[in-house]
Design a protein around this motif. Structure first.
Motif, PDB file in Angstrom:
ATOM      1  N   THR A 145       0.866  -1.172   0.000  1.00 25.37           N
ATOM      2  CA  THR A 145       0.000   0.000   0.000  1.00 25.37           C
ATOM      3  C   THR A 145       0.902   1.220   0.000  1.00 25.37           C
ATOM      4  OG1 THR A 145      -1.670  -1.206   1.246  1.00 25.37           O
ATOM      5  CG2 THR A 145      -1.884   1.181   1.176  1.00 25.37           C
ATOM      6  N   SER A 169       0.100   4.420  -1.262  1.00 23.18           N
ATOM      7  CA  SER A 169      -0.704   5.594  -0.909  1.00 23.18           C
ATOM      8  C   SER A 169      -2.093   5.105  -0.539  1.00 23.18           C
ATOM      9  CB  SER A 169      -0.820   6.542  -2.099  1.00 23.18           C
ATOM     10  OG  SER A 169       0.438   6.931  -2.566  1.00 23.18           O
ATOM     11  N   PRO A 170      -2.820   5.881   0.259  1.00 23.73           N
ATOM     12  CA  PRO A 170      -4.186   5.464   0.584  1.00 23.73           C
ATOM     13  C   PRO A 170      -5.001   5.199  -0.688  1.00 23.73           C
ATOM     14  CG  PRO A 170      -3.536   7.331   1.930  1.00 23.73           C
ATOM     15  CD  PRO A 170      -2.442   7.118   0.914  1.00 23.73           C
ATOM     16  N   GLY A 171      -5.614   4.045  -0.729  1.00 27.93           N
ATOM     17  CA  GLY A 171      -6.434   3.679  -1.868  1.00 27.93           C
ATOM     18  C   GLY A 171      -5.675   3.035  -3.016  1.00 27.93           C
ATOM     19  N   GLU A 172      -4.347   2.979  -2.924  1.00 30.25           N
ATOM     20  CA  GLU A 172      -3.531   2.371  -3.971  1.00 30.25           C
ATOM     21  C   GLU A 172      -2.838   1.126  -3.437  1.00 30.25           C
ATOM     22  OE1 GLU A 172      -0.860   4.891  -6.124  1.00 30.25           O
ATOM     23  OE2 GLU A 172      -2.207   6.588  -5.928  1.00 30.25           O
ATOM     24  N   GLU A 173      -3.255  -0.042  -3.910  1.00 32.01           N
ATOM     25  CA  GLU A 173      -2.636  -1.297  -3.510  1.00 32.01           C
ATOM     26  C   GLU A 173      -2.042  -1.982  -4.732  1.00 32.01           C
ATOM     27  OE1 GLU A 173      -5.245  -2.616   0.387  1.00 32.01           O
ATOM     28  OE2 GLU A 173      -5.336  -3.811  -1.425  1.00 32.01           O
ATOM     29  N   ASP A 216       0.730  -7.618   4.442  1.00 35.54           N
ATOM     30  CA  ASP A 216       0.424  -6.257   4.011  1.00 35.54           C
ATOM     31  C   ASP A 216       1.634  -5.381   4.310  1.00 35.54           C
ATOM     32  OD1 ASP A 216      -2.223  -6.783   3.198  1.00 35.54           O
ATOM     33  OD2 ASP A 216      -2.936  -6.604   5.259  1.00 35.54           O
ATOM     34  N   TRP A 249       3.822  -1.721   4.198  1.00 32.32           N
ATOM     35  CA  TRP A 249       3.523  -0.303   4.323  1.00 32.32           C
ATOM     36  C   TRP A 249       4.745   0.598   4.175  1.00 32.32           C
ATOM     37  CZ3 TRP A 249       2.573  -3.685   8.499  1.00 32.32           C
ATOM     38  CH2 TRP A 249       3.578  -3.717   9.474  1.00 32.32           C
ATOM     39  N   SER A 250       5.973   0.057   4.184  1.00 29.95           N
ATOM     40  CA  SER A 250       7.145   0.898   3.980  1.00 29.95           C
ATOM     41  C   SER A 250       8.188   0.147   3.167  1.00 29.95           C
ATOM     42  CB  SER A 250       7.735   1.372   5.315  1.00 29.95           C
ATOM     43  OG  SER A 250       8.165   0.274   6.089  1.00 29.95           O
TER      44      SER A 250
END
Length: 94
Positions: free
Chosen positions: A36, A38-42, A79, A81-82
């Protein structure tokens, strides 16, 4: 970590020493890994190497030099995130 694919030039002892996790293991690369950015981009990642440190994981995707940090879910998926530019930096960031 025996028998699993390790990052080039790294031993299990080095990974455990830098990370501080004496129980670090290599996981199968058939797990579902999602990034992920950016928010909304997976984005689904195709893992070449997955290292597990209790609930945290570092994932090296195929055809990508970065290492992605994420959490291991109960269903076995990860998931992320970085991202880190090299394994040493990623291990220190755990």
């Amino acid at each position: 970590m025996a028998g699993a694919q390790l990052p080039a030039g790294w031993t299990p002892e080095q990974i455990r020493g830098v990370s501080g996790d004496r129980e670090a293991v290599v996981l199968s690369t058939d797990l579902v890994v999602t990034w992920t950015g950016s928010p909304g981009e997976e984005e689904r990642l195709c893992p070449q190497i997955i290292l597990r440190f209790h609930e945290l994981c570092l994932v090296k995707p195929v055809n990508d030099e970065d290492w992605y940090m994420g959490g291991l879910n109960e269903d076995g998926s990860i998931d992320c995130w970085s991202a880190y530019g090299d394994l040493y930096e990623a291990l220190r960031g755990l």
